[in-house]
Design a protein around this motif. Structure first.
Motif, short mmCIF file in Angstrom:
data_model
loop_
_atom_site.label_atom_id
_atom_site.label_comp_id
_atom_site.label_asym_id
_atom_site.label_seq_id
_atom_site.Cartn_x
_atom_site.Cartn_y
_atom_site.Cartn_z
N UNK A 1 10.71 38.41 46.49
CA UNK A 1 11.81 37.94 45.64
C UNK A 1 11.40 36.60 45.04
N UNK A 2 11.41 36.49 43.71
CA UNK A 2 11.07 35.21 43.09
C UNK A 2 12.01 34.11 43.58
N UNK A 3 11.47 32.93 43.79
CA UNK A 3 12.25 31.82 44.33
C UNK A 3 13.53 31.57 43.54
N UNK A 4 13.37 31.56 42.21
CA UNK A 4 14.52 31.25 41.37
C UNK A 4 15.63 32.27 41.55
N UNK A 5 15.23 33.54 41.53
CA UNK A 5 16.20 34.62 41.71
C UNK A 5 16.88 34.50 43.06
N UNK A 6 16.10 34.11 44.05
CA UNK A 6 16.68 34.00 45.39
C UNK A 6 17.73 32.90 45.45
N UNK A 7 17.44 31.80 44.77
CA UNK A 7 18.41 30.70 44.74
C UNK A 7 19.72 31.13 44.07
N UNK A 8 19.61 31.88 42.98
CA UNK A 8 20.84 32.36 42.32
C UNK A 8 21.58 33.32 43.23
N UNK A 9 20.84 34.20 43.89
CA UNK A 9 21.47 35.12 44.84
C UNK A 9 22.24 34.36 45.90
N UNK B 1 23.54 31.44 45.73
CA UNK B 1 24.75 30.81 45.19
C UNK B 1 25.85 31.85 44.98
N UNK B 2 25.44 33.05 44.60
CA UNK B 2 26.44 34.08 44.29
C UNK B 2 26.98 34.78 45.53
N UNK B 3 26.21 34.75 46.62
CA UNK B 3 26.56 35.57 47.77
C UNK B 3 26.72 34.73 49.04
N UNK B 4 27.93 34.35 49.34
CA UNK B 4 28.17 33.51 50.52
C UNK B 4 27.64 34.14 51.79
N UNK B 5 27.78 35.45 51.90
CA UNK B 5 27.31 36.12 53.12
C UNK B 5 25.81 35.98 53.28
N UNK B 6 25.09 36.02 52.16
CA UNK B 6 23.64 35.86 52.22
C UNK B 6 23.29 34.45 52.67
#
Length: 227
Positions: A106-114, A116-121
């Motif tokens: 998973x690209x770092x940037x994408x992971x950071x957005x994920x 932010x969007x997913x509290x459970x994550x």
DNA sequence: GCATTAACGCACG
DNA sequence: CGTGCGTTAATGC
């Protein structure tokens, strides 16, 4: 395992199942042969790696000393390099495939957005980070404080606790490591592992084949770990 | 003494 | 065959 620990693992798995597989399913998978580096020192890490299959050794490279020190290992459904999420990158960090390994990248940037969007994550990652921090700390302490025999015994106990199951009065862990892998993980020599395991088998404290490990006398082994 | 390295032979898939 | 395992002798600290 005490009730509290059981409860917390149940909680974790339920969180995990809620989304993690789906969440990561859109990202590419990459395979590595045994012995290959998933990443190694010098590379600035652009991805977060999540293990689908196989076992991964976490390493610290000391090129000057011509020595690789193990920080521990990772099993399937674990993230390898969560510390890459921080701005402050760790130097000398490496990860090596102990067996054939498949990871999701998973690209770092994408992971950071994920995150932010997913509290459970983020809660899941938060737990994992703390857990990994603690285990690296104890690994480090063990390396300083314990003899190589003790380190190997601690490894056996930890692995059985992590992925063993109780059968009667004994504990069985399937999908065991090779002696070479145990040596890498515990920072010992392969022959030391071999002789110690055979000595313990002679004493009927453990039993093993290439496929699995059985601990016959858990209490006796725990005593040996402390002595 | 404790542990690692080198070396060899053996077993197993 | 290659890979992993078990053992022993030599070496270093």
């Amino acid at each position: 395992m005490n009730p509290l620990a059981v409860a917390s693992t149940f909680q974790k798995t339920s969180i995990k199942e809620f989304s993690l597989t789906n969440l990561l399913s859109s990202y590419p998978q990459k395979s590595f042969k045994k012995g290959a580096y998933i990443f190694r020192e010098g590379h600035s890490l652009k991805y977060i790696y999540f293990i689908q299959q196989g076992k991964v050794l976490s390493l610290t490279n000391y090129l000057t000393a011509h020595k690789e020190l193990s920080n521990g290992y990772f099993l399937p459904n674990q993230f390898i390099n969560l510390n890459s999420l921080s701005n402050q990158q760790l130097k000398n960090q490496a990860a090596k495939a102990l067996s054939a390994v498949t990871v999701t990248q998973i690209p770092l940037l994408a992971f950071h957005t994920l995150l932010r969007q997913t509290p459970c994550l983020s809660q899941l990652i938060f737990n994992a980070l703390i857990e990994q921090g603690n285990s690296q700390k104890t690994q480090c302490h063990q390396l300083i404080l314990l003899s190589s025999h003790q380190r190997i015994i601690h490894f056996l106990l930890e692995y059985v606790e992590k992925s063993g199951s109780r059968v009667g009065y004994e504990w069985v862990a399937r999908d065991f490591f090779t002696q070479h892998q145990i040596a890498l993980i515990t920072n010992t020599a392969r022959q030391t592992v071999s002789t110690l395991l055979n000595e313990l088998r002679r004493q009927r404290i453990i039993h093993f084949t290439k496929k699995y490990l059985i601990i016959r006398e858990l209490e006796a082994l725990k005593k040996l770990a402390e002595s």
